[in-house]
Motif scaffolding. Structure first.
Motif, PDB file in Angstrom:
ATOM      1  N   GLN A 155      12.324 -21.108 -33.235  1.00 19.32           N
ATOM      2  CA  GLN A 155      13.364 -20.872 -32.228  1.00 19.32           C
ATOM      3  C   GLN A 155      13.119 -21.729 -30.995  1.00 19.32           C
ATOM      4  O   GLN A 155      14.035 -22.397 -30.492  1.00 19.32           O
ATOM      5  CB  GLN A 155      13.406 -19.397 -31.819  1.00 19.32           C
ATOM      6  CG  GLN A 155      14.502 -19.105 -30.801  1.00 19.32           C
ATOM      7  CD  GLN A 155      14.332 -17.771 -30.082  1.00 19.32           C
ATOM      8  OE1 GLN A 155      13.284 -17.133 -30.181  1.00 19.32           O
ATOM      9  NE2 GLN A 155      15.353 -17.343 -29.364  1.00 19.32           N
ATOM     10  N   LEU A 156      11.882 -21.717 -30.505  1.00 27.64           N
ATOM     11  CA  LEU A 156      11.549 -22.479 -29.300  1.00 27.64           C
ATOM     12  C   LEU A 156      11.734 -23.976 -29.540  1.00 27.64           C
ATOM     13  O   LEU A 156      12.300 -24.691 -28.696  1.00 27.64           O
ATOM     14  CB  LEU A 156      10.105 -22.184 -28.891  1.00 27.64           C
ATOM     15  CG  LEU A 156       9.624 -22.733 -27.551  1.00 27.64           C
ATOM     16  CD1 LEU A 156      10.449 -22.156 -26.412  1.00 27.64           C
ATOM     17  CD2 LEU A 156       8.155 -22.416 -27.339  1.00 27.64           C
TER      18      LEU A 156
ATOM     19  N   TYR B 155      10.026  -8.329 -30.885  1.00 27.30           N
ATOM     20  CA  TYR B 155       9.425  -8.040 -29.580  1.00 27.30           C
ATOM     21  C   TYR B 155       9.991  -6.764 -28.955  1.00 27.30           C
ATOM     22  O   TYR B 155       9.318  -6.130 -28.138  1.00 27.30           O
ATOM     23  CB  TYR B 155       9.590  -9.241 -28.647  1.00 27.30           C
ATOM     24  CG  TYR B 155       8.510 -10.267 -28.871  1.00 27.30           C
ATOM     25  CD1 TYR B 155       7.273 -10.156 -28.257  1.00 27.30           C
ATOM     26  CD2 TYR B 155       8.714 -11.335 -29.750  1.00 27.30           C
ATOM     27  CE1 TYR B 155       6.271 -11.081 -28.477  1.00 27.30           C
ATOM     28  CE2 TYR B 155       7.726 -12.273 -29.974  1.00 27.30           C
ATOM     29  CZ  TYR B 155       6.502 -12.138 -29.346  1.00 27.30           C
ATOM     30  OH  TYR B 155       5.498 -13.046 -29.576  1.00 27.30           O
TER      31      TYR B 155
ATOM     32  N   TYR C 115       9.546 -17.526 -33.901  1.00 32.74           N
ATOM     33  CA  TYR C 115       9.598 -17.921 -32.491  1.00 32.74           C
ATOM     34  C   TYR C 115       9.220 -19.386 -32.319  1.00 32.74           C
ATOM     35  O   TYR C 115       9.794 -20.094 -31.474  1.00 32.74           O
ATOM     36  CB  TYR C 115       8.685 -17.052 -31.636  1.00 32.74           C
ATOM     37  CG  TYR C 115       8.788 -17.401 -30.166  1.00 32.74           C
ATOM     38  CD1 TYR C 115       9.970 -17.193 -29.470  1.00 32.74           C
ATOM     39  CD2 TYR C 115       7.715 -17.972 -29.481  1.00 32.74           C
ATOM     40  CE1 TYR C 115      10.089 -17.537 -28.128  1.00 32.74           C
ATOM     41  CE2 TYR C 115       7.816 -18.309 -28.142  1.00 32.74           C
ATOM     42  CZ  TYR C 115       9.005 -18.093 -27.475  1.00 32.74           C
ATOM     43  OH  TYR C 115       9.126 -18.436 -26.148  1.00 32.74           O
TER      44      TYR C 115
ATOM     45  N   ARG D  15       5.574 -15.724 -25.386  1.00 39.12           N
ATOM     46  CA  ARG D  15       6.808 -14.940 -25.493  1.00 39.12           C
ATOM     47  C   ARG D  15       6.615 -13.497 -25.050  1.00 39.12           C
ATOM     48  O   ARG D  15       7.572 -12.828 -24.626  1.00 39.12           O
ATOM     49  CB  ARG D  15       7.293 -14.965 -26.952  1.00 39.12           C
ATOM     50  CG  ARG D  15       8.486 -14.079 -27.284  1.00 39.12           C
ATOM     51  CD  ARG D  15       9.706 -14.447 -26.464  1.00 39.12           C
ATOM     52  NE  ARG D  15      10.891 -13.730 -26.923  1.00 39.12           N
ATOM     53  CZ  ARG D  15      11.183 -12.463 -26.618  1.00 39.12           C
ATOM     54  NH1 ARG D  15      10.347 -11.767 -25.858  1.00 39.12           N
ATOM     55  NH2 ARG D  15      12.292 -11.900 -27.068  1.00 39.12           N
TER      56      ARG D  15
ATOM     57  N   VAL E 153       7.668 -13.019 -37.233  1.00 36.98           N
ATOM     58  CA  VAL E 153       8.117 -13.107 -35.839  1.00 36.98           C
ATOM     59  C   VAL E 153       7.499 -14.308 -35.140  1.00 36.98           C
ATOM     60  O   VAL E 153       8.191 -15.071 -34.458  1.00 36.98           O
ATOM     61  CB  VAL E 153       7.790 -11.793 -35.082  1.00 36.98           C
ATOM     62  CG1 VAL E 153       8.004 -11.982 -33.584  1.00 36.98           C
ATOM     63  CG2 VAL E 153       8.655 -10.653 -35.587  1.00 36.98           C
TER      64      VAL E 153
ATOM     65  N   CYS F 116       1.406 -21.083 -33.072  1.00 35.27           N
ATOM     66  CA  CYS F 116       2.142 -19.839 -33.318  1.00 35.27           C
ATOM     67  C   CYS F 116       1.486 -18.659 -32.620  1.00 35.27           C
ATOM     68  O   CYS F 116       2.163 -17.840 -31.982  1.00 35.27           O
ATOM     69  CB  CYS F 116       2.240 -19.566 -34.825  1.00 35.27           C
ATOM     70  SG  CYS F 116       3.349 -20.688 -35.706  1.00 35.27           S
TER      71      CYS F 116
ATOM     72  N   GLY G  96      16.140 -16.533 -33.526  1.00 40.94           N
ATOM     73  CA  GLY G  96      16.037 -15.703 -32.330  1.00 40.94           C
ATOM     74  C   GLY G  96      16.340 -14.235 -32.582  1.00 40.94           C
ATOM     75  O   GLY G  96      15.794 -13.359 -31.901  1.00 40.94           O
TER      76      GLY G  96
ATOM     77  N   TRP H 231       1.822 -18.872 -28.855  1.00 37.26           N
ATOM     78  CA  TRP H 231       3.194 -18.586 -28.434  1.00 37.26           C
ATOM     79  C   TRP H 231       3.528 -17.092 -28.483  1.00 37.26           C
ATOM     80  O   TRP H 231       4.521 -16.671 -27.905  1.00 37.26           O
ATOM     81  CB  TRP H 231       4.192 -19.393 -29.255  1.00 37.26           C
ATOM     82  CG  TRP H 231       4.438 -20.762 -28.677  1.00 37.26           C
ATOM     83  CD1 TRP H 231       4.427 -21.102 -27.351  1.00 37.26           C
ATOM     84  CD2 TRP H 231       4.749 -21.963 -29.390  1.00 37.26           C
ATOM     85  NE1 TRP H 231       4.708 -22.443 -27.192  1.00 37.26           N
ATOM     86  CE2 TRP H 231       4.916 -22.989 -28.416  1.00 37.26           C
ATOM     87  CE3 TRP H 231       4.908 -22.271 -30.741  1.00 37.26           C
ATOM     88  CZ2 TRP H 231       5.226 -24.306 -28.770  1.00 37.26           C
ATOM     89  CZ3 TRP H 231       5.218 -23.575 -31.078  1.00 37.26           C
ATOM     90  CH2 TRP H 231       5.371 -24.576 -30.111  1.00 37.26           C
TER      91      TRP H 231
ATOM     92  N   VAL I  88      13.175 -12.674 -33.726  1.00 35.38           N
ATOM     93  CA  VAL I  88      12.218 -12.642 -32.616  1.00 35.38           C
ATOM     94  C   VAL I  88      12.567 -11.519 -31.643  1.00 35.38           C
ATOM     95  O   VAL I  88      11.687 -10.748 -31.224  1.00 35.38           O
ATOM     96  CB  VAL I  88      12.195 -13.999 -31.885  1.00 35.38           C
ATOM     97  CG1 VAL I  88      11.318 -13.922 -30.641  1.00 35.38           C
ATOM     98  CG2 VAL I  88      11.695 -15.098 -32.822  1.00 35.38           C
ATOM     99  N   ASP I  89      13.841 -11.406 -31.278  1.00 33.95           N
ATOM    100  CA  ASP I  89      14.253 -10.366 -30.330  1.00 33.95           C
ATOM    101  C   ASP I  89      13.970  -8.981 -30.873  1.00 33.95           C
ATOM    102  O   ASP I  89      13.482  -8.103 -30.148  1.00 33.95           O
ATOM    103  CB  ASP I  89      15.744 -10.511 -30.003  1.00 33.95           C
ATOM    104  CG  ASP I  89      16.043 -11.751 -29.180  1.00 33.95           C
ATOM    105  OD1 ASP I  89      15.095 -12.303 -28.590  1.00 33.95           O
ATOM    106  OD2 ASP I  89      17.213 -12.173 -29.134  1.00 33.95           O
TER     107      ASP I  89
END
Length: 471
Positions: free
Chosen positions: A211-212, A183, A208, A362, A204, A355, A176, A358, A179-180
């Motif tokens: 992470q998901l 984005y 994600y 996201r 990324v 991917c 995460g 998503w 990913v954070d």
């Protein structure tokens, strides 16, 4: 105690869930009282129940989204309410819709109000599923044998809960961080200098996906583990979905209780596959559109659902051809190897579609999704250290130095990133999931469970919320 657990998030929302429970129970009770009569006399109560539940979720989840689009299309200036989404409303509303429909069909028992209220509010699966049916849970509440401590279930529940917590805190939250950051950059700098590069986008979007998966799968394991501690069996919600070699198989493995709900209460009532191929494809698209809308009030979720519906229809259209190709390959010399290659390519295409889709799931907007996809056309292979900082392996620099390998800080981070992604693939593709695992009560299990639990407790200062709380 389940209502106390729910009210701890926001006491004012107790009024919402309690009102929802009372109204749905009264409507189902009214249908049960008309159980000996024709269905048409129960239908008004069914319609009222669906209108109430859909209206409730529409107001809290989609009202502002609806008004925003009205303002955009008709150039109006209606005020937004900025409503805070009540925790778990998507889950407990769908759960009650299933109950109301089953009551209309005459498939519910004469449950007491206390049994029904506990069925809806049972705390392990209240805020993020699984979406449980009354026939799965209420009979267990009535079983007197389950009302006494059973230490085998208690130990198994603790082990499953701890592994689920580890999935969330030790794996999902690590991915995460990347990913954070990714984005945040995509939002601040949509194009030009500083935008995401091709390798960064790949990192990324793959991060994600993991992470998901580990976040929601971890929550479901925790819910099942908590249920086992109380001697209750909560249904499986994940069955190693990243092993799927098609989108159709993926949805038979991912979020199983949502797939079951949409199949039982949307797809089949629409006619399912009983009214010809064209109607089957239309029904499939409706189901995935509902799935997209259910996940959130944004065009990104709607288009994500539509994209999965289109690919599902393509899968239905080509499945027979795929089976014939695999059978033909199996009869050729080296057929096992050729068939394995075909399956491997199918898996890769499926995973990459997930991917990419998503990214839309996201992303903050469809525009952001398009901007990220466009970056694949810009040749830039740089990877910023800030993106992969979360993959740092302490003291790993000295291992590289000992092996006489490049040991710069960026190399340490990049190596940690690659190893983390590979480890996640191994866990998802090669290991048994927590539902298939046999939980042995021996010293090794005890030590392993306590190591994970202590590591999670130590990490709690940096914990992030569960992703599906947003849905």
């Amino acid at each position: 105690m389940s209502l106390w657990f729910y009210g701890y998030f926001n006491p004012s929302y107790l009024l919402i869930i309690c009102s929802s429970i009372a109204i749905n129970y009264l409507l189902s009770k009214a249908m049960i009282l008309h159980g000996g009569e024709e269905k048409k006399k129960r239908k008004p109560f069914l319609v009222l129940g669906i209108i109430f539940n859909v209206g409730l979720i529409f107001y809290f989840k989609y009202y502002d989204f609806f008004i925003q689009n009205i303002n955009t299309v008709f150039k109006t200036d209606f005020n937004l309410r900025h409503i805070v989404l009540p925790l778990g409303i998507s889950f407990f509303t769908f759960q009650q819709i299933s109950f109301v429909v089953d009551a209309y069909r005459g498939e519910t028992d004469d449950y007491s109000f206390l049994e029904y209220a506990l069925f809806v509010s049972y705390f392990p699966q209240l805020v993020a599923g699984p979406i449980v049916l009354h026939s799965e849970l209420i009979p267990q509440f009535r079983d007197s044998k389950k009302q006494k401590p059973y230490f085998e279930n208690l130990s198994r529940g603790i082990m499953m809960f701890t592994r689920g917590l580890g999935k969330k805190m030790l794996i999902a939250d690590m991915f995460g961080k990347a990913v954070d950051f990714g984005y945040s950059q995509a939002s601040l700098i949509p194009a030009g200098e500083g935008a995401l590069t091709i390798p960064e986008i790949i990192i990324v979007m793959t991060a994600y996906a993991f992470q998901l998966y580990f976040d929601f799968s971890g929550y479901s394991d925790m819910a099942t583990g908590l249920g086992a501690m109380f001697n209750f069996d909560i249904p499986m919600n994940f069955n190693s979905p990243f092993k799927a070699i098609s989108i159709a198989e993926f949805w038979k493995r991912w979020h199983l209780t949502l797939t079951r709900f949409l199949t039982t209460y949307v797809y089949i009532p629409l006619g399912g596959n009983r009214k010809g191929k064209l109607r089957t494809y239309i029904n499939t698209m409706i189901v995935f559109l509902v799935s997209g809308i259910w996940h959130g009030a944004n065009w990104t979720f709607i288009l994500w659902g539509i994209s999965h519906g289109v690919v599902q229809c393509i899968n239905k259209l080509t499945h027979g051809t795929y089976v014939k190709v695999c059978d033909a390959a199996g009869r050729l010399p080296f057929g096992v190897i050729l068939k394995g290659i075909i399956r491997a390519v199918s898996w890769f295409v499926t995973f990459e579609f997930l991917c990419v889709s998503w990214i839309m799931f996201r992303g903050a907007s469809v525009t952001q999704f398009i901007q990220i996809i466009k970056r694949f056309g810009v040749v830039n292979l740089d990877v910023r250290s800030e993106l992969i900082e979360g993959f740092r392996i302490p003291k790993f620099k000295y291992v590289l130095e000992f092996l006489h390998l490049p040991s710069s800080d960026h190399t340490v981070l990049m190596t940690g990133c690659i190893l983390s992604l590979l480890a996640a693939f191994v866990i998802c593709l090669c290991c048994e999931n927590n539902y298939e695992r046999k939980y042995r009560t021996n010293a090794l299990s005890l030590v392993f469970t306590w190591v994970i639990l202590v590591a999670c407790i130590v990490s709690m200062s940096s914990i992030s919320t569960f992703l599906y709380f947003n849905f």
